[in-house]
Design a protein around this motif. Structure first.
Motif, PDB file in Angstrom:
ATOM      1  N   PHE A 159      -8.637  16.356  -2.166  1.00  0.00           N
ATOM      2  CA  PHE A 159      -7.810  15.482  -2.917  1.00  0.00           C
ATOM      3  C   PHE A 159      -8.427  14.661  -4.233  1.00  0.00           C
ATOM      4  CE2 PHE A 159      -3.281  16.730  -1.636  1.00  0.00           C
ATOM      5  CZ  PHE A 159      -3.270  18.220  -1.297  1.00  0.00           C
ATOM      6  N   GLY A 160      -9.413  13.950  -3.157  1.00  0.00           N
ATOM      7  CA  GLY A 160     -10.432  13.264  -4.286  1.00  0.00           C
ATOM      8  C   GLY A 160     -10.957  14.001  -5.315  1.00  0.00           C
ATOM      9  N   GLN A 161     -11.077  14.892  -5.829  1.00  0.00           N
ATOM     10  CA  GLN A 161     -11.805  15.297  -6.819  1.00  0.00           C
ATOM     11  C   GLN A 161     -10.285  15.783  -8.186  1.00  0.00           C
ATOM     12  OE1 GLN A 161     -12.402  19.683  -6.152  1.00  0.00           O
ATOM     13  NE2 GLN A 161     -10.175  19.746  -5.044  1.00  0.00           N
ATOM     14  N   ALA A 162      -9.428  15.649  -8.092  1.00  0.00           N
ATOM     15  CA  ALA A 162      -8.206  15.141  -8.825  1.00  0.00           C
ATOM     16  C   ALA A 162      -8.236  14.103  -8.916  1.00  0.00           C
ATOM     17  CB  ALA A 162      -7.725  15.699  -8.215  1.00  0.00           C
ATOM     18  N   PHE A 163      -8.907  12.779  -8.424  1.00  0.00           N
ATOM     19  CA  PHE A 163      -8.464  11.656  -8.898  1.00  0.00           C
ATOM     20  C   PHE A 163      -9.506  10.825  -9.315  1.00  0.00           C
ATOM     21  CE2 PHE A 163      -5.208  13.052  -5.910  1.00  0.00           C
ATOM     22  CZ  PHE A 163      -4.021  12.517  -6.839  1.00  0.00           C
ATOM     23  N   PRO A 164     -10.051  10.683 -10.434  1.00  0.00           N
ATOM     24  CA  PRO A 164     -11.213  10.020 -11.268  1.00  0.00           C
ATOM     25  C   PRO A 164     -11.174   8.750 -11.446  1.00  0.00           C
ATOM     26  CG  PRO A 164     -10.509  11.678 -13.179  1.00  0.00           C
ATOM     27  CD  PRO A 164      -9.492  12.085 -11.872  1.00  0.00           C
ATOM     28  N   VAL A 165     -11.566   7.557 -11.433  1.00  0.00           N
ATOM     29  CA  VAL A 165     -11.923   5.845 -11.296  1.00  0.00           C
ATOM     30  C   VAL A 165     -12.400   5.451 -12.641  1.00  0.00           C
ATOM     31  CG1 VAL A 165     -11.295   4.175 -10.268  1.00  0.00           C
ATOM     32  CG2 VAL A 165     -10.749   6.804  -8.527  1.00  0.00           C
ATOM     33  N   GLU A 166     -12.462   4.682 -13.209  1.00  0.00           N
ATOM     34  CA  GLU A 166     -12.986   4.832 -14.764  1.00  0.00           C
ATOM     35  C   GLU A 166     -13.228   3.602 -14.264  1.00  0.00           C
ATOM     36  OE1 GLU A 166     -10.266   4.490 -17.359  1.00  0.00           O
ATOM     37  OE2 GLU A 166     -10.079   7.582 -17.619  1.00  0.00           O
ATOM     38  N   THR A 167     -14.375   3.261 -15.014  1.00  0.00           N
ATOM     39  CA  THR A 167     -15.277   1.504 -14.881  1.00  0.00           C
ATOM     40  C   THR A 167     -14.152   0.592 -15.004  1.00  0.00           C
ATOM     41  OG1 THR A 167     -16.585   1.683 -16.740  1.00  0.00           O
ATOM     42  CG2 THR A 167     -17.317   1.982 -14.940  1.00  0.00           C
ATOM     43  N   ALA A 168     -14.417  -0.500 -14.460  1.00  0.00           N
ATOM     44  CA  ALA A 168     -12.540  -1.488 -14.417  1.00  0.00           C
ATOM     45  C   ALA A 168     -11.405  -1.267 -14.421  1.00  0.00           C
ATOM     46  CB  ALA A 168     -13.555  -2.347 -15.780  1.00  0.00           C
ATOM     47  N   SER A 169     -11.344  -0.059 -14.141  1.00  0.00           N
ATOM     48  CA  SER A 169      -9.469  -0.015 -14.129  1.00  0.00           C
ATOM     49  C   SER A 169      -8.873  -0.605 -13.010  1.00  0.00           C
ATOM     50  CB  SER A 169      -9.319   1.910 -13.901  1.00  0.00           C
ATOM     51  OG  SER A 169     -10.346   1.894 -12.371  1.00  0.00           O
ATOM     52  N   LEU A 170      -7.720  -0.426 -13.052  1.00  0.00           N
ATOM     53  CA  LEU A 170      -6.808  -0.675 -12.021  1.00  0.00           C
ATOM     54  C   LEU A 170      -5.801   0.304 -12.024  1.00  0.00           C
ATOM     55  CD1 LEU A 170      -5.493  -4.043 -10.575  1.00  0.00           C
ATOM     56  CD2 LEU A 170      -4.587  -4.058 -12.852  1.00  0.00           C
ATOM     57  N   SER A 171      -5.337   0.021 -10.060  1.00  0.00           N
ATOM     58  CA  SER A 171      -4.794   0.796  -9.968  1.00  0.00           C
ATOM     59  C   SER A 171      -3.860   0.476  -8.621  1.00  0.00           C
ATOM     60  CB  SER A 171      -4.977   2.124  -8.828  1.00  0.00           C
ATOM     61  OG  SER A 171      -6.131   2.592 -10.382  1.00  0.00           O
ATOM     62  N   ILE A 172      -2.924   1.016  -8.627  1.00  0.00           N
ATOM     63  CA  ILE A 172      -2.143  -0.192  -7.640  1.00  0.00           C
ATOM     64  C   ILE A 172      -1.395   1.370  -6.341  1.00  0.00           C
ATOM     65  CG2 ILE A 172       0.453  -1.452  -7.593  1.00  0.00           C
ATOM     66  CD1 ILE A 172      -0.218  -2.592 -10.221  1.00  0.00           C
ATOM     67  N   LEU A 173      -1.423   0.640  -5.484  1.00  0.00           N
ATOM     68  CA  LEU A 173      -0.732   1.573  -4.004  1.00  0.00           C
ATOM     69  C   LEU A 173       0.151   0.872  -3.777  1.00  0.00           C
ATOM     70  CD1 LEU A 173      -4.161   2.562  -2.606  1.00  0.00           C
ATOM     71  CD2 LEU A 173      -2.821   3.295  -4.586  1.00  0.00           C
ATOM     72  N   GLY A 174       1.363   1.561  -3.123  1.00  0.00           N
ATOM     73  CA  GLY A 174       2.515   0.265  -2.926  1.00  0.00           C
ATOM     74  C   GLY A 174       3.629   1.360  -2.041  1.00  0.00           C
ATOM     75  N   ARG A 175       4.406   1.581  -1.989  1.00  0.00           N
ATOM     76  CA  ARG A 175       5.501   2.605  -1.609  1.00  0.00           C
ATOM     77  C   ARG A 175       6.421   2.910  -2.586  1.00  0.00           C
ATOM     78  NH1 ARG A 175       6.008   2.911   4.282  1.00  0.00           N
ATOM     79  NH2 ARG A 175       8.016   3.818   3.834  1.00  0.00           N
ATOM     80  N   GLU A 176       7.273   4.178  -2.712  1.00  0.00           N
ATOM     81  CA  GLU A 176       8.389   5.079  -3.381  1.00  0.00           C
ATOM     82  C   GLU A 176       9.611   4.548  -2.234  1.00  0.00           C
ATOM     83  OE1 GLU A 176      10.561   6.565  -6.268  1.00  0.00           O
ATOM     84  OE2 GLU A 176       9.341   5.268  -6.449  1.00  0.00           O
ATOM     85  N   LYS A 177      10.126   4.638  -1.828  1.00  0.00           N
ATOM     86  CA  LYS A 177      11.058   4.344  -1.166  1.00  0.00           C
ATOM     87  C   LYS A 177      10.693   4.315  -0.002  1.00  0.00           C
ATOM     88  CE  LYS A 177      14.294   6.939  -4.331  1.00  0.00           C
ATOM     89  NZ  LYS A 177      14.899   7.692  -5.168  1.00  0.00           N
ATOM     90  N   GLU A 178      10.686   5.324   1.166  1.00  0.00           N
ATOM     91  CA  GLU A 178      10.541   5.779   2.297  1.00  0.00           C
ATOM     92  C   GLU A 178       8.744   6.220   2.168  1.00  0.00           C
ATOM     93  OE1 GLU A 178      13.019   8.964   1.707  1.00  0.00           O
ATOM     94  OE2 GLU A 178      13.153   6.841   1.571  1.00  0.00           O
ATOM     95  N   SER A 179       8.209   6.597   1.051  1.00  0.00           N
ATOM     96  CA  SER A 179       6.877   7.030   0.976  1.00  0.00           C
ATOM     97  C   SER A 179       5.216   6.063   0.569  1.00  0.00           C
ATOM     98  CB  SER A 179       7.038   8.251   0.266  1.00  0.00           C
ATOM     99  OG  SER A 179       7.597   9.002   0.720  1.00  0.00           O
ATOM    100  N   TRP A 180       4.584   6.296   1.011  1.00  0.00           N
ATOM    101  CA  TRP A 180       3.444   5.524   0.742  1.00  0.00           C
ATOM    102  C   TRP A 180       3.012   6.071  -0.955  1.00  0.00           C
ATOM    103  CZ3 TRP A 180       2.651   0.870   2.827  1.00  0.00           C
ATOM    104  CH2 TRP A 180       2.946   0.513   4.108  1.00  0.00           C
ATOM    105  N   ALA A 181       2.517   5.317  -1.529  1.00  0.00           N
ATOM    106  CA  ALA A 181       2.991   6.140  -3.050  1.00  0.00           C
ATOM    107  C   ALA A 181       2.027   5.320  -3.813  1.00  0.00           C
ATOM    108  CB  ALA A 181       4.510   6.312  -3.775  1.00  0.00           C
TER     109      ALA A 181
END
Length: 187
Positions: A159-181
Motif C-alpha cells: 500500500f506504500g505506493q499510494a502514500f507519497p511523502v513530500e519533503t518537510a511534510s508533516l503527517s499525524i498518526l493516532g486512533r479513530e475510535k477503536e482503530s489505528w488511523a
C-alpha cells in the motif's frame, strides 16, 4: 493514546532529482533548510514527550531547524537501504535493470527486504505506543515514513505506493475510535 507525528527531512540534491538515498549522508539544500525552518510555527517542541530521529544528517538537520535539539537518534528510522540502487532514479533503474521495477513489489538487490524494513519500523511503533507520552515525533525519510505509517495501521507494505511523502511534510498518526488511523498526511 499517543499521537505520532512524522516529518520527512527537507529537500536534498537527491530528493530534488529523484535519486534513491538511503545510506548516502547528504545535507539539506538551502530550500530544504527553509522548508525545515517553516515547520517551527507548526510544532512546539515542549509538547512532545518523545523525539526520535534517523541518524542521517538530513533528518537531524531538519529536526534542529524545526526547533528540536533534544532528539534521540535511532537506526530504526533510517531510510530503506536501496543497496545497488543507491543514487539511481526509478527511471534509471527501469532502463538499466528492470523495465517494470517498483520498490514495493520488486525490492532492491543488495539492500533491505520489505520484511526487514517492516521489522525495524514496527519496533518504532512499539516504542511509541509503549512510551506513555501524549505526543511523539519522528524525523525521517520518504519510504521509511510510509512503512512506519503502514506498520502503525497494520496495512500490507504494498500500500506504500499510494502514500507519497513530500519533503518537510508533516503527517499525524493516532486512533479513530477503536482503530489505528492516519489523521493527517502531507500537511
Amino acid at each position: 493514546m499517543t499521537l505520532l507525528y512524522l516529518v520527512r527531512h527537507g529537500q536534498t540534491e537527491w530528493s530534488k532529482s529523484g535519486q534513491h538515498t538511503s545510506f548516502t549522508d547528504l545535507d539539506l539544500t538551502p530550500e530544504g533548510e527553509e522548508q525545515a525552518r517553516a515547520l517551527r510555527p507548526r510544532l512546539d517542541p515542549s509538547e512532545f514527550g518523545l523525539v526520535l530521529s534517523s541518524p542521517r544528517l538530513r533528518a537531524r538537520r531538519t529536526a534542529e531547524l524545526a526547533g528540536f535539539s533534544n532528539y534521540v537518534v535511532t537506526d530504526d528510522l533510517q531510510e530503506w537501504n536501496y543497496g545497488e540502487y543507491e543514487g539511481k532514479t526509478s527511471a534509471e533503474i527501469r532502463a538499466e535493470h528492470h523495465p517494470g521495477w517498483r520498490l514495493w513489489f520488486n525490492g532492491v538487490p543488495g539492500g533491505e527486504t520489505a520484511d526487514e524494513v517492516r521489522q525495524r519500523l514496527t519496533r518504532v511503533v512499539r516504542l511509541v505506543r509503549s512510551s506513555g507520552v501524549d505526543k511523539a515525533i519522528c524525523f525521517g525519510h520518504g519510504h521509511a515514513s510510509r512503512v512506519l505509517a503502514l506498520c502503525w495501521m497494520d496495512f500490507p507494505l504494498i500500500f506504500g505506493q499510494a502514500f507519497p511523502v513530500e519533503t518537510a511534510s508533516l503527517s499525524i498518526l493516532g486512533r479513530e475510535k477503536e482503530s489505528w488511523a492516519m489523521l493527517r498526511w502531507n500537511s
